[in-house]
Every structure is written in C-alpha cells, then in structure tokens.
Design an enzyme around this catalytic site. Structure first.
Site, PDB file in Angstrom:
ATOM      1  NE  ARG A  90     -34.165   8.720  23.886  1.00  0.00           N
ATOM      2  CZ  ARG A  90     -33.638   7.766  23.519  1.00  0.00           C
ATOM      3  NH1 ARG A  90     -33.962   6.333  23.111  1.00  0.00           N
ATOM      4  NH2 ARG A  90     -32.671   8.103  22.985  1.00  0.00           N
ATOM      5  N   GLY A  92     -35.426   2.337  23.434  1.00  0.00           N
ATOM      6  CA  GLY A  92     -34.943   2.855  21.775  1.00  0.00           C
ATOM      7  C   GLY A  92     -33.353   2.753  22.504  1.00  0.00           C
ATOM      8  CD  GLU A  93     -30.126   0.378  21.566  1.00  0.00           C
ATOM      9  OE1 GLU A  93     -29.041   0.568  21.368  1.00  0.00           O
ATOM     10  OE2 GLU A  93     -30.785  -0.840  21.609  1.00  0.00           O
ATOM     11  CB  VAL A  94     -27.631   6.561  21.014  1.00  0.00           C
ATOM     12  CG1 VAL A  94     -27.079   5.189  19.664  1.00  0.00           C
ATOM     13  CG2 VAL A  94     -26.833   8.057  21.245  1.00  0.00           C
ATOM     14  CB  THR A  95     -31.422   9.992  19.228  1.00  0.00           C
ATOM     15  OG1 THR A  95     -31.285  10.423  18.010  1.00  0.00           O
ATOM     16  CG2 THR A  95     -32.185  10.356  20.573  1.00  0.00           C
ATOM     17  CG  HIS A  97     -31.990  15.405  21.144  1.00  0.00           C
ATOM     18  ND1 HIS A  97     -33.252  14.968  19.629  1.00  0.00           N
ATOM     19  CD2 HIS A  97     -32.365  14.826  22.322  1.00  0.00           C
ATOM     20  CE1 HIS A  97     -33.877  14.203  20.904  1.00  0.00           C
ATOM     21  NE2 HIS A  97     -33.533  13.515  21.668  1.00  0.00           N
ATOM     22  CB  ALA A 172     -35.899  14.555  17.477  1.00  0.00           C
ATOM     23  CB  CYS A 188     -32.843   4.460  15.830  1.00  0.00           C
ATOM     24  SG  CYS A 188     -33.157   6.494  16.157  1.00  0.00           S
TER      25      CYS A 188
END
Length: 238
Positions: A90, A92-95, A97, A172, A188
C-alpha cells in the site's frame, strides 16, 4: 469544520447501484487478511465482472509499513519489535493495527464508480466522516493529508493499492484500541497531530456499536447492494 458532504461533483452520490459481498471476518491475523485481499484482487483483474467485496475485521497487534515507508518512523530496532512488522504494497508510512480498531478492506472495481484515485480516497474519508456524524461528531479532513480527524486527533488512517483499477487495502477507524501501542511509531509519519479514538469522545463504545453505521455509510456512498457472506462462503463464489 463541517462533517457535511460538500456538494461538488467529487462528492455527489453515484446513481447506479452494484452488487457486492460483505464479509464480517471478525478477528483475523494480518497475513491471512493480506492473502485474502491479494487473492480477491487477482481474481478481479482476470475477471472484472466479479462482484465487489468489503472485508470488515479486527487484527491482532501488528505494525505495517507502506511500500516506500521510512523505517525512521519506527521507535524500536528490528530485533526488539513489540509486535510483528510487515512491509506491504500500500501507499503511506507506518501504522498500527490492533483490537478495538475497525479495519475495512474494499476490493472494488473502480471502473464501476470513477477511475480516479483522488476521488476514491475522498470517498473512503467520507465513509468515516458520515459514520462519526451518527454520533453527532463533526469529523473532518486536513488539507494535504489523507485520513479523518476529530478535534485535532487522527481517528482514521487510509492507505490503498490499485491495480488495473481494482482496489485493495483500505481504512482503519480507531474505535476503542489501546492507543499506547501507537507510541512505538510515528503514525503515518505525522509528528504534530496525535492519534485518537472514538472512545475518547464516546466512552464505552465498541466495534459492534459502530460497524452497522459504517456499513450504512459505505452502502450510501458507493451504492452497493450487499450479500453478507462468511470467509468460507466467499471462497465458493470466486
């Protein structure tokens, strides 16, 4: 900032309705969910007539990085990660969950809607904004960023991949997660806007409370008539 839909061509509801499969997948390992998405996307690249799918679920704790994400936004070393870390395709940066976060993975053929990634991202944001509006909360976008905010807190993250106009990954919404788990990353890549949850504004709220409102908002915005299936039932339709 208003939670109301702006009356522009970008936000006008779609007139044609489509069929789709809604899968309430429950508590699902990240890798399992990723494999399902990849399978569903690949099938629709080969057969674009197949119905759209929306997977709704929760994950065990996990960190994910977008394809070009910087590891500088991780506050831990690779050998001391508090939870599994996956680099995925995907944007975007780190997220993060985890439990208490409502995750949605739409597998849509954008040829049925609009072949415009900017438009698609704005519609996913609108799903969240309308969902929060059912709780009399005025969520909003931040210009130049992707996601949904409420009173200065980021409540929803969005990251997608699109191939031949078939989508995967998605959004999310932080309903009632353990927000301390975001402390190990720069979510993000945004340093000046804290992550928040719906539970901060509506104490005691649960995933089960929010899920029907989110489904209704998604249905309204994308104009999909759902058939609800389990993962095993979904497998027989492919």
């Amino acid at each position: 900032m208003s939670n109301h839909r702006i009356d522009t061509d970008e936000n006008k509801p779609l007139m044609a309705r489509h069929r789709g499969y809604l899968c309430l997948a429950g508590y699902l390992d990240y890798r399992v969910a990723l494999t399902w998405q990849q399978k569903l996307m690949a099938a629709r690249r080969d057969r674009p007539d197949l119905a759209d799918v929306l997977l709704l679920l929760e994950h065990p704790p996990v960190y994910t990085l977008g394809q070009g994400a910087s590891e500088a936004y991780l506050k831990f070393s690779a050998d001391a990660a508090p939870f599994p870390v996956h680099r995925i395709e995907r944007g975007g940066e780190v997220t993060y969950h985890g439990p208490g976060q409502l995750v949605g993975y739409p597998i849509l053929n954008l040829r049925r809607y609009r072949m415009d990634l900017h438009w698609y991202l704005r519609q996913l944001e609108e799903v969240i904004i309308q969902t929060l509006a059912t709780y009399d909360l005025s969520a909003y976008r931040v210009p130049g960023l992707t996601g949904v905010w409420l009173e200065g807190h980021k409540l929803a993250a969005i990251g997608i991949k699109v191939s031949r106009w078939i989508t995967m990954h998605g959004f999310a919404l932080n309903v009632c997660p353990d927000l301390s788990h975001f402390g190990a990353i720069v979510p993000c890549g945004i340093t000046d806007k804290p992550v928040g949850s719906l539970a901060q504004f509506r104490p005691g709220i649960t995933i089960a409370d929010v899920q029907p409102h989110l489904i209704a908002a998604f249905t309204d915005i994308f104009g999909i008539d759902w058939q609800t299936l389990s993962l095993s039932e979904l497998a027989t339709r492919e």
